[in-house]
Design a protein around this motif. Structure first.
Motif, PDB file in Angstrom:
ATOM      1  N   LYS A 199     -36.408   1.703 -30.867  1.00 44.34           N
ATOM      2  CA  LYS A 199     -36.866   2.851 -31.643  1.00 44.34           C
ATOM      3  C   LYS A 199     -38.308   2.562 -32.043  1.00 44.34           C
ATOM      4  CE  LYS A 199     -32.796   4.963 -31.881  1.00 44.34           C
ATOM      5  NZ  LYS A 199     -32.527   6.297 -31.287  1.00 44.34           N
ATOM      6  N   VAL A 200     -39.251   3.227 -31.378  1.00 41.24           N
ATOM      7  CA  VAL A 200     -40.664   2.918 -31.600  1.00 41.24           C
ATOM      8  C   VAL A 200     -41.443   4.179 -31.963  1.00 41.24           C
ATOM      9  CG1 VAL A 200     -40.631   0.892 -30.113  1.00 41.24           C
ATOM     10  CG2 VAL A 200     -41.119   3.125 -29.124  1.00 41.24           C
ATOM     11  N   ASN A 201     -42.744   3.979 -32.145  1.00 42.22           N
ATOM     12  CA  ASN A 201     -43.665   5.052 -32.544  1.00 42.22           C
ATOM     13  C   ASN A 201     -43.296   5.638 -33.907  1.00 42.22           C
ATOM     14  OD1 ASN A 201     -45.064   4.802 -30.076  1.00 42.22           O
ATOM     15  ND2 ASN A 201     -43.579   6.126 -29.075  1.00 42.22           N
ATOM     16  N   LEU A 202     -42.847   4.766 -34.807  1.00 40.00           N
ATOM     17  CA  LEU A 202     -42.479   5.192 -36.153  1.00 40.00           C
ATOM     18  C   LEU A 202     -43.642   4.971 -37.111  1.00 40.00           C
ATOM     19  CD1 LEU A 202     -38.949   3.520 -36.395  1.00 40.00           C
ATOM     20  CD2 LEU A 202     -39.441   5.898 -35.822  1.00 40.00           C
ATOM     21  N   ALA A 203     -43.805   5.895 -38.049  1.00 41.66           N
ATOM     22  CA  ALA A 203     -44.785   5.709 -39.114  1.00 41.66           C
ATOM     23  C   ALA A 203     -44.221   4.721 -40.134  1.00 41.66           C
ATOM     24  CB  ALA A 203     -45.085   7.047 -39.787  1.00 41.66           C
ATOM     25  N   ASN A 204     -45.127   4.082 -40.885  1.00 50.82           N
ATOM     26  CA  ASN A 204     -44.680   3.126 -41.907  1.00 50.82           C
ATOM     27  C   ASN A 204     -44.234   3.864 -43.166  1.00 50.82           C
ATOM     28  OD1 ASN A 204     -45.148   0.927 -40.312  1.00 50.82           O
ATOM     29  ND2 ASN A 204     -47.149   0.459 -41.164  1.00 50.82           N
ATOM     30  N   GLU A 205     -43.254   4.725 -43.018  1.00 48.40           N
ATOM     31  CA  GLU A 205     -42.727   5.505 -44.136  1.00 48.40           C
ATOM     32  C   GLU A 205     -41.214   5.344 -44.161  1.00 48.40           C
ATOM     33  OE1 GLU A 205     -44.085   9.454 -43.415  1.00 48.40           O
ATOM     34  OE2 GLU A 205     -46.207   8.907 -43.545  1.00 48.40           O
ATOM     35  N   ALA A 206     -40.650   5.372 -45.371  1.00 47.58           N
ATOM     36  CA  ALA A 206     -39.238   5.041 -45.553  1.00 47.58           C
ATOM     37  C   ALA A 206     -38.289   5.937 -44.758  1.00 47.58           C
ATOM     38  CB  ALA A 206     -38.886   5.085 -47.036  1.00 47.58           C
ATOM     39  N   THR A 207     -38.496   7.248 -44.819  1.00 51.57           N
ATOM     40  CA  THR A 207     -37.520   8.177 -44.227  1.00 51.57           C
ATOM     41  C   THR A 207     -37.357   8.007 -42.715  1.00 51.57           C
ATOM     42  OG1 THR A 207     -37.861   9.791 -45.988  1.00 51.57           O
ATOM     43  CG2 THR A 207     -36.871  10.596 -43.947  1.00 51.57           C
ATOM     44  N   PRO A 208     -38.443   8.040 -41.914  1.00 52.90           N
ATOM     45  CA  PRO A 208     -38.245   7.866 -40.464  1.00 52.90           C
ATOM     46  C   PRO A 208     -37.671   6.504 -40.099  1.00 52.90           C
ATOM     47  CG  PRO A 208     -40.585   7.895 -40.999  1.00 52.90           C
ATOM     48  CD  PRO A 208     -39.862   8.326 -42.219  1.00 52.90           C
ATOM     49  N   ILE A 209     -38.025   5.468 -40.847  1.00 53.20           N
ATOM     50  CA  ILE A 209     -37.497   4.132 -40.555  1.00 53.20           C
ATOM     51  C   ILE A 209     -36.006   4.079 -40.855  1.00 53.20           C
ATOM     52  CG2 ILE A 209     -37.602   1.683 -41.164  1.00 53.20           C
ATOM     53  CD1 ILE A 209     -40.605   2.200 -41.893  1.00 53.20           C
ATOM     54  N   LYS A 210     -35.615   4.601 -42.002  1.00 53.60           N
ATOM     55  CA  LYS A 210     -34.194   4.598 -42.369  1.00 53.60           C
ATOM     56  C   LYS A 210     -33.378   5.441 -41.387  1.00 53.60           C
ATOM     57  CE  LYS A 210     -34.508   3.632 -47.317  1.00 53.60           C
ATOM     58  NZ  LYS A 210     -34.228   4.119 -48.686  1.00 53.60           N
ATOM     59  N   ILE A 243     -41.418  -2.086 -42.037  1.00 55.31           N
ATOM     60  CA  ILE A 243     -40.245  -1.596 -41.304  1.00 55.31           C
ATOM     61  C   ILE A 243     -39.042  -2.501 -41.554  1.00 55.31           C
ATOM     62  CG2 ILE A 243     -39.301  -1.204 -38.990  1.00 55.31           C
ATOM     63  CD1 ILE A 243     -42.111  -0.336 -38.123  1.00 55.31           C
ATOM     64  N   ALA A 244     -39.244  -3.804 -41.487  1.00 50.27           N
ATOM     65  CA  ALA A 244     -38.141  -4.756 -41.654  1.00 50.27           C
ATOM     66  C   ALA A 244     -37.442  -4.584 -42.995  1.00 50.27           C
ATOM     67  CB  ALA A 244     -38.650  -6.185 -41.509  1.00 50.27           C
ATOM     68  N   LEU A 245     -38.203  -4.382 -44.051  1.00 51.16           N
ATOM     69  CA  LEU A 245     -37.611  -4.240 -45.392  1.00 51.16           C
ATOM     70  C   LEU A 245     -36.740  -2.998 -45.496  1.00 51.16           C
ATOM     71  CD1 LEU A 245     -40.701  -5.317 -47.530  1.00 51.16           C
ATOM     72  CD2 LEU A 245     -38.534  -6.553 -47.337  1.00 51.16           C
ATOM     73  N   GLN A 246     -37.168  -1.909 -44.863  1.00 50.50           N
ATOM     74  CA  GLN A 246     -36.364  -0.684 -44.873  1.00 50.50           C
ATOM     75  C   GLN A 246     -35.093  -0.873 -44.042  1.00 50.50           C
ATOM     76  OE1 GLN A 246     -36.853   1.907 -46.763  1.00 50.50           O
ATOM     77  NE2 GLN A 246     -38.803   1.138 -47.550  1.00 50.50           N
ATOM     78  N   VAL A 247     -35.205  -1.612 -42.943  1.00 45.59           N
ATOM     79  CA  VAL A 247     -34.031  -1.898 -42.109  1.00 45.59           C
ATOM     80  C   VAL A 247     -32.995  -2.673 -42.923  1.00 45.59           C
ATOM     81  CG1 VAL A 247     -33.201  -3.224 -40.128  1.00 45.59           C
ATOM     82  CG2 VAL A 247     -35.274  -1.825 -39.919  1.00 45.59           C
ATOM     83  N   VAL A 248     -33.439  -3.684 -43.657  1.00 48.17           N
ATOM     84  CA  VAL A 248     -32.524  -4.495 -44.468  1.00 48.17           C
ATOM     85  C   VAL A 248     -31.813  -3.631 -45.511  1.00 48.17           C
ATOM     86  CG1 VAL A 248     -32.378  -6.371 -46.150  1.00 48.17           C
ATOM     87  CG2 VAL A 248     -33.784  -6.645 -44.100  1.00 48.17           C
ATOM     88  N   LYS A 249     -32.542  -2.698 -46.106  1.00 48.01           N
ATOM     89  CA  LYS A 249     -31.929  -1.810 -47.105  1.00 48.01           C
ATOM     90  C   LYS A 249     -30.801  -0.985 -46.501  1.00 48.01           C
ATOM     91  CE  LYS A 249     -35.919  -1.266 -50.184  1.00 48.01           C
ATOM     92  NZ  LYS A 249     -36.931  -0.327 -50.723  1.00 48.01           N
ATOM     93  N   VAL A 250     -31.027  -0.452 -45.302  1.00 50.14           N
ATOM     94  CA  VAL A 250     -29.996   0.356 -44.637  1.00 50.14           C
ATOM     95  C   VAL A 250     -28.788  -0.516 -44.299  1.00 50.14           C
ATOM     96  CG1 VAL A 250     -29.443   1.743 -42.602  1.00 50.14           C
ATOM     97  CG2 VAL A 250     -31.659   2.029 -43.746  1.00 50.14           C
ATOM     98  N   LEU A 251     -29.037  -1.717 -43.817  1.00 54.02           N
ATOM     99  CA  LEU A 251     -27.938  -2.631 -43.489  1.00 54.02           C
ATOM    100  C   LEU A 251     -27.106  -2.939 -44.736  1.00 54.02           C
ATOM    101  CD1 LEU A 251     -29.747  -5.165 -41.107  1.00 54.02           C
ATOM    102  CD2 LEU A 251     -28.168  -3.335 -40.456  1.00 54.02           C
ATOM    103  N   GLU A 252     -27.765  -3.150 -45.856  1.00 56.77           N
ATOM    104  CA  GLU A 252     -27.051  -3.424 -47.107  1.00 56.77           C
ATOM    105  C   GLU A 252     -26.202  -2.231 -47.525  1.00 56.77           C
ATOM    106  OE1 GLU A 252     -30.175  -4.527 -49.791  1.00 56.77           O
ATOM    107  OE2 GLU A 252     -30.018  -6.662 -49.305  1.00 56.77           O
ATOM    108  N   GLU A 253     -26.763  -1.024 -47.342  1.00 55.16           N
ATOM    109  CA  GLU A 253     -26.015   0.191 -47.682  1.00 55.16           C
ATOM    110  C   GLU A 253     -24.754   0.332 -46.836  1.00 55.16           C
ATOM    111  OE1 GLU A 253     -28.856   3.282 -47.111  1.00 55.16           O
ATOM    112  OE2 GLU A 253     -30.071   2.730 -48.862  1.00 55.16           O
TER     113      GLU A 253
END
Length: 315
Positions: free
Chosen positions: A190-201, A224-234
């Motif tokens: 999953k590439v070409n993402l902006a550094n914003e929470a919503t598209p990353i999540k 990006i990594a920090l937002q990924v970790v948040k989703v995994l925790e959820e």
């Protein structure tokens, strides 16, 4: 005796005047160096700035660090136009978007102002040097780190920014090389993402829905990594996630044993080495065309040391 006293006084006075003149001359001779970063709103760039300012002090440079407030290429271009009028001895710049920024850098060259590229490399023919991370090597190390925690045949995902950029693209290529070498499958990118929470999540959720057996994720930067970790925790999942920048929040996740490790750039060294290189260039000394600021692997054993160092810089 009176005559000797007068002569001594005049000698001391002349010596004091000479010292004052020399001090003023040396002060005036300090090379003028300007750093133009992408922004100063993130921890990563604050650390780059701290490294540059330490270099200004250590190498006796008349230096300053500036950046766009919002972070757009247009804003950075306007900043550069103003700096061009100041006629610095050396410019150090991290170009936000090459098609907009490179034409103004050509104007610096026309005025015989040497230009160093920091953090983001470009094939621009007039650069004196690039100081920063070997992004292919970073990706290769990220892939190896993730693979060391998995088994051959496991599926992983890659999530990141603009795959056409020299940063994200090279990191992904390096990671792909390491993972393929040990038969770890990249199930999705999953590439070409902006550094914003919503598209990353959203992209992370799609990865988990489409590939429920995923065993690890590589992110091309720490935002990006920090937002990924948040989703995994959820989702109640605990799988390894590697980032790229080694900012405080990522290191704290390692300290808290929420992730096993990550790879990290050295933004402080990047700023410091750029200041040192600027001094050499101002003296017309030869410098290497590429100055690698290195990539570190951060795990529980060395996380605390890096964490304390960064916190001391930012306090």
């Amino acid at each position: 005796m009176k005559k000797k006293s007068i002569i001594s006084f005049i000698g001391i006075l002349l010596f004091a005047i000479l010292i004052g003149f020399l001090s003023k001359s040396f002060a005036e001779e300090k090379p003028k160096v300007v750093f133009v970063l992408k922004d100063l709103n993130s921890q990563y760039w604050e650390i780059v700035k701290a490294g540059a300012e330490k270099g200004f002090r250590d190498f006796a440079l008349d230096g300053r660090v500036v950046a766009p407030i919002i972070g757009t290429a247009e804003e950075q271009s306007e900043l550069l136009q103003g700096i061009l009028k100041e006629n610095p001895d050396v410019l150090v710049v991290s170009p936000t978007y090459a098609p907009i920024i490179m034409p103004i850098l050509d104007e610096f060259v026309e005025q015989h102002i040497p230009v160093l590229l920091l953090d983001t490399d470009n094939s621009w023919e007039h650069k004196i040097a690039y100081i920063g991370t070997d992004n292919f090597d970073l990706g290769r190390k990220a892939g190896s780190l993730l693979a060391s925690q998995l088994q051959p045949g496991d599926d992983v995902a890659v999530i990141g920014g603009d795959v056409k950029s020299p940063v994200s693209g090279e990191r992904i290529e390096g990671a792909r090389l390491s993972l393929n070498a040990v038969q770890i499958n990249i199930a999705t990118e999953k590439v070409n993402l902006a550094n914003e929470a919503t598209p990353i999540k959203d992209a992370t959720k799609e990865i988990l829905e489409e590939h429920p057996n995923i065993k690890g994720i590589i992110a091309t930067n720490d935002v990006i990594a920090l937002q990924v970790v948040k989703v995994l925790e959820e989702h109640g999942l605990s799988i390894p996630v590697t980032g790229a920048d080694g900012i405080i929040e990522m290191i704290e996740l390692i300290e808290d044993e929420k992730i096993p490790g990550t790879v990290a750039q050295n933004p402080f060294d990047m700023g410091y080495l750029s200041a040192e290189t600027a001094l050499k260039v101002s003296r017309s000394e030869r410098v290497e065309s590429t100055i690698d600021s290195g990539v570190d692997i951060i795990i529980k054993g060395n996380a605390k040391q890096r964490l304390n160092f960064y916190k001391s810089l930012l306090n």
